[in-house]
Enzyme design. Structure first.
Site, mmCIF file in Angstrom:
data_model
loop_
_atom_site.group_PDB
_atom_site.id
_atom_site.type_symbol
_atom_site.label_atom_id
_atom_site.label_comp_id
_atom_site.label_asym_id
_atom_site.label_seq_id
_atom_site.Cartn_x
_atom_site.Cartn_y
_atom_site.Cartn_z
ATOM 1 N N ASP A 1 70.505 12.026 29.501
ATOM 2 C CA ASP A 1 69.525 12.992 29.283
ATOM 3 C C ASP A 1 68.333 12.784 29.840
ATOM 4 O O ASP A 1 67.313 12.975 29.497
ATOM 5 C CB ASP A 1 69.429 13.149 27.519
ATOM 6 C CG ASP A 1 68.840 11.917 27.105
ATOM 7 O OD1 ASP A 1 68.845 10.694 27.608
ATOM 8 O OD2 ASP A 1 68.001 11.960 26.062
ATOM 9 N N GLU A 2 68.450 11.954 31.039
ATOM 10 C CA GLU A 2 66.856 11.622 31.535
ATOM 11 C C GLU A 2 67.218 11.583 33.148
ATOM 12 O O GLU A 2 68.251 11.034 33.634
ATOM 13 C CB GLU A 2 66.630 10.304 30.939
ATOM 14 C CG GLU A 2 65.161 10.266 30.467
ATOM 15 C CD GLU A 2 65.140 8.558 29.944
ATOM 16 O OE1 GLU A 2 63.840 8.266 29.747
ATOM 17 O OE2 GLU A 2 65.907 7.868 29.702
#
Lengths: 382, 395
Positions: free
Chosen positions: B95-96
């Site tokens: 998620d990054e």
């Protein structure tokens, strides 16, 4: 409804409108053909909502009426029939088409109510333009291929028509290339008019056009939402693409550093050999222009990674500096295909350096110009 | 992304919204919290904490088992939005990611606007919030992205890096774990600014080469490029449907759009492909991939589209419904240092232009669907086609 027609006429009509049938659409109506019989005769209609084709066929109407039936079904049936005469009957308030062939074949096809069929916009206020079929066909052949096929910028999927006096200018661009074609039309419009017609519709129109002096009537509705072409017994309607078309005049270079003139077929031949290699890998073809007094030529090179290399040379009259440029072979072949037809003797290729747009013209005809952006590549000796 | 797993669960299950949610293993066993919703963080819950501890802090929390395949789907969606901004994306986790926007900035785009655009696109596409940090280096951007969570945007202007970092706790610095943080605090270093003021030899003495790395980071010096060692091997575009989809016309049109997205990425990244793949997931979660190898490498949208459609055609049947379809390409060949130059200047097709979902075909599809539904619901012919008078500008 009751009509009598020949197998040949019906098959021809179904074949013409087939191009507008949305054979895989989820809405039944768009997979259907609409049959309509009245005092004006018999018309077949098909539409995928983007374009619509109406084809009048020779038939005797004993009783007017209408029905829509699956296109593929009737088309397959009519192609299979060998007899010459066909009668189609639809009883009042019935949605079944009875099809009788003179050889005693009898079929019935379940249809749908004609009232559910999409409305094809008709003729009303608007402009009419008369064009010679051969001229329009030639113009379309020169520009339509340059239109975009992906709809990232919807206006680029169309061909831009500009009417100014008795001059009509067609233009198409896909972000990498631009084709512009000027021609005269038989009608002079009172004011300037610009529309964008989906390239797909024009590809279909091109199929309908014959290589003769027949007149094509083009109708542009006053609210500029659709256009209609009348070609003999066929009427094709297309939704116009809305939105501003890029102002392309400024994209056509007015000067050049190097100009090469040579027979189009010679260059095409040279490119064809190099393409064998270019197509195998990166699609890059390199052109090196030599303007030395004892060597006026273009060297064409291409490389297929791990497979091999190609180097070819064609004679050309070179004006200006020595230079070089790389093109995507597909785009280069597209323009040579139209710019080196049988009627063309020589083409002119103009460049202004390896990162600037190149220009292609037909020598002796100033009504066509094709601009092509090069590929940015590493030049070994640079 | 903000509290990623927990936010996905709250989005998918409306009954969890506004409640403390802990995603992770069982509190009876030795389960760990994989994600804690912002509501649960008020009670002190944190990710990586034993679930048992988290439940003690917040007994009313809803405990949800993680669904990693779901998170990966959402992750693919987000990463694809990032790649719309720049081909240089380095995923840091599910998620990054780092996104190198330097070429966009050189072309005149404003970094804050690009970040806003990303945030908006992610929100529209996933209903989830994302926090962005914009800075001249990876480490400062990462720290900046953590400053205004959730749903935040922090921009550190060039030259302000050291001043921005100075007041932050030492544990925020890249590479400083709990143990290193303790050692630094014992030496009287509480903030990143404290560390920046220590002489370099002092740090090298105690932490070796890592000491020099920390010292530079603390002063905002970080010239590491995005890690591109993970060479692109494939490009794909996938869609997971909210409801299983059986409508063949829609499936075809989705596959067509995906093929054109993939083709655009190929052109942008300078690749050609030999292999076109179609990925499908059925209602029962059976997932499979079908692929076809082309005669010659291509980046043409038409060829990819046709191949993908013919692969789809073989899989369609009236009884089959799909959860997911995706088009991908593999066997990529790089063109080398070559690129097709564009006729129009970049401003004509900036990434800030309307997203693809508003393309003509996509809009037409929405209309077709609505017409079909209405006709099914009210019978036969309730909706008719009329002459169109839409205008691009009027929309």
């Amino acid at each position: 409804m009751r009509i009598q027609t020949s197998q040949a006429a019906l098959q021809h009509g179904l074949g013409v409108v087939a191009r507008a049938v949305a054979a895989r659409h989820s809405l039944d109506q768009l997979r259907h053909v609409h049959l309509e019989a009245d005092d004006d005769g018999v018309r077949l209609t098909a539409t995928d909502t983007e374009i619509a084709m109406i084809c009048s066929i020779d038939a005797v109407v004993s009783e007017p009426g209408a029905i829509t039936i699956p296109h593929r079904f009737i088309n397959d049936l009519v192609s299979a029939l060998s007899s010459s005469e066909i009668t189609i009957d639809v009883a009042d308030n019935s949605l079944v088409a009875q099809i009788r062939a003179s050889d005693a074949n009898e079929s019935s096809i379940n249809g749908m109510s004609p009232t559910t069929y999409p409305n094809i916009p008709g003729i009303g206020d608007g402009d009419w333009i008369k064009i010679v079929a051969r001229d329009l066909r030639d113009a379309l052949r020169h520009v339509v291929f340059a239109a975009a096929t992906d709809d990232g910028r919807p206006v680029l999927t169309g061909v831009h028509f500009r009417f100014d006096g008795d001059k009509m200018t067609l233009a198409a661009a896909d972000g990498f290339r631009l084709a512009v074609y000027d021609m005269n039309v038989a009608t002079e419009l009172s004011e300037r008019l610009e529309i964008t017609v989906p390239a797909r519709a024009l590809t279909e129109l091109e199929r309908l056009l014959t290589d003769d002096d027949a007149a094509v009537e083009m109708y542009i509705h006053a609210d500029r939402t659709y256009v209609r072409f009348h070609v003999r017994a066929v009427q094709m309607t297309a939704q116009l693409i809305q939105g501003n078309y890029p102002s392309y005049d400024q994209l056509i270079p007015s000067e050049y550093q190097t100009r090469a003139i040579l027979p189009g077929s010679v260059l095409q031949g040279g490119v064809r050999s190099a393409a064998v290699f270019a197509r195998e890998s990166s699609g890059i073809i390199r052109l090196i222009f030599s303007g030395e007094s004892d060597d006026q030529s273009i060297t064409l090179t291409a490389r297929a990674e791990e497979l091999g290399n190609h180097r070819g040379r064609v004679d050309a009259a070179i004006e200006g500096e020595n230079s070089r440029i790389a093109y995507n072979v597909r785009y280069l072949q597209d323009v040579l295909q139209v710019a080196s037809g049988p009627a063309v003797s020589e083409i002119a290729m103009e460049t202004s350096g390896p990162s600037n747009p190149g220009v292609f013209r037909v020598v002796g005809r100033d009504n066509y110009v094709h601009v092509l952006m090069p590929m940015f590549v590493q030049w070994e000796d640079a | 992304m903000d509290a990623f797993f927990a936010s996905v669960e709250q989005r998918d299950r409306p009954e969890l919204r506004g409640k403390p949610v802990l995603v992770g293993g069982s509190p009876q066993g030795r389960g760990v919290v994989a994600a804690a919703s912002y509501e649960s963080r008020v009670f002190g819950c944190r990710s990586a904490m034993p679930m048992r501890t988290a439940v003690r802090l917040c007994p009313q929390a809803e405990i949800v088992r993680p669904r990693f395949s779901r998170y990966r789907e959402v992750s693919a969606q987000i990463m694809s939005i990032f790649r719309d901004v720049s081909p240089l994306v380095e995923p840091l986790s599910v998620d990054e990611a780092f996104i190198d926007i330097s070429h966009r900035v050189e072309a005149g785009s404003r970094p804050a606007e690009l970040a806003q655009w990303i945030r908006q696109r992610v929100r529209e596409a996933t209903e989830l919030t994302v926090s962005c940090g914009v800075a001249t280096s990876k480490s400062v951007a990462k720290i900046a992205s953590d400053q205004n969570k959730p749903d935040g945007l922090t921009v550190v202007a060039p030259g302000d890096e050291a001043a921005f970092l100075a007041p932050l706790p030492i544990s925020d610095l890249w590479g400083v774990g709990p143990k290193t943080a303790d050692r630094l605090r014992n030496a009287g270093i509480e903030t990143i600014g404290d560390l920046a003021q220590r002489p370099l030899p002092w740090l090298v003495d105690r932490f070796g080469s890592r000491g020099e790395f920390f010292w530079q980071l603390a002063r905002g010096i970080d010239d590491r490029a995005l890690s591109q060692d993970r060479q692109t091997k494939s490009i794909s575009s996938e869609t997971t449907f909210a409801e299983d989809l059986g409508d063949e016309a829609r499936l075809r049109s989705i596959v067509k759009d995906q093929a054109s997205t993939v083709a655009r990425r190929l052109v942008e990244q300078g690749f050609r492909t030999r292999t076109v793949q179609l990925k499908l997931r059925l209602s029962d979660f059976t997932t499979f991939t079908r692929q076809r190898t082309l005669a010659s490498p291509t980046q043409a949208a038409g060829a990819i589209e046709q191949t993908a459609l013919s692969l789809l055609e073989e899989q369609l049947s009236p009884s089959r419904r799909f959860r997911l379809v995706g088009v991908g390409v593999a066997g990529l060949e790089h063109q080398g240092l070559a690129a097709q130059l564009s006729l129009f200047d970049e401003s004509g097709r900036s990434a800030l232009a309307p997203p693809e979902s508003t393309s003509r075909k996509a809009r037409q599809r929405v209309v077709d669907e609505a017409v079909k539904e209405l006709n099914q619901k009210y019978g036969g012919d309730i909706v008719h086609f009329g002459p169109t008078s839409t205008s691009e500008e009027a929309r």
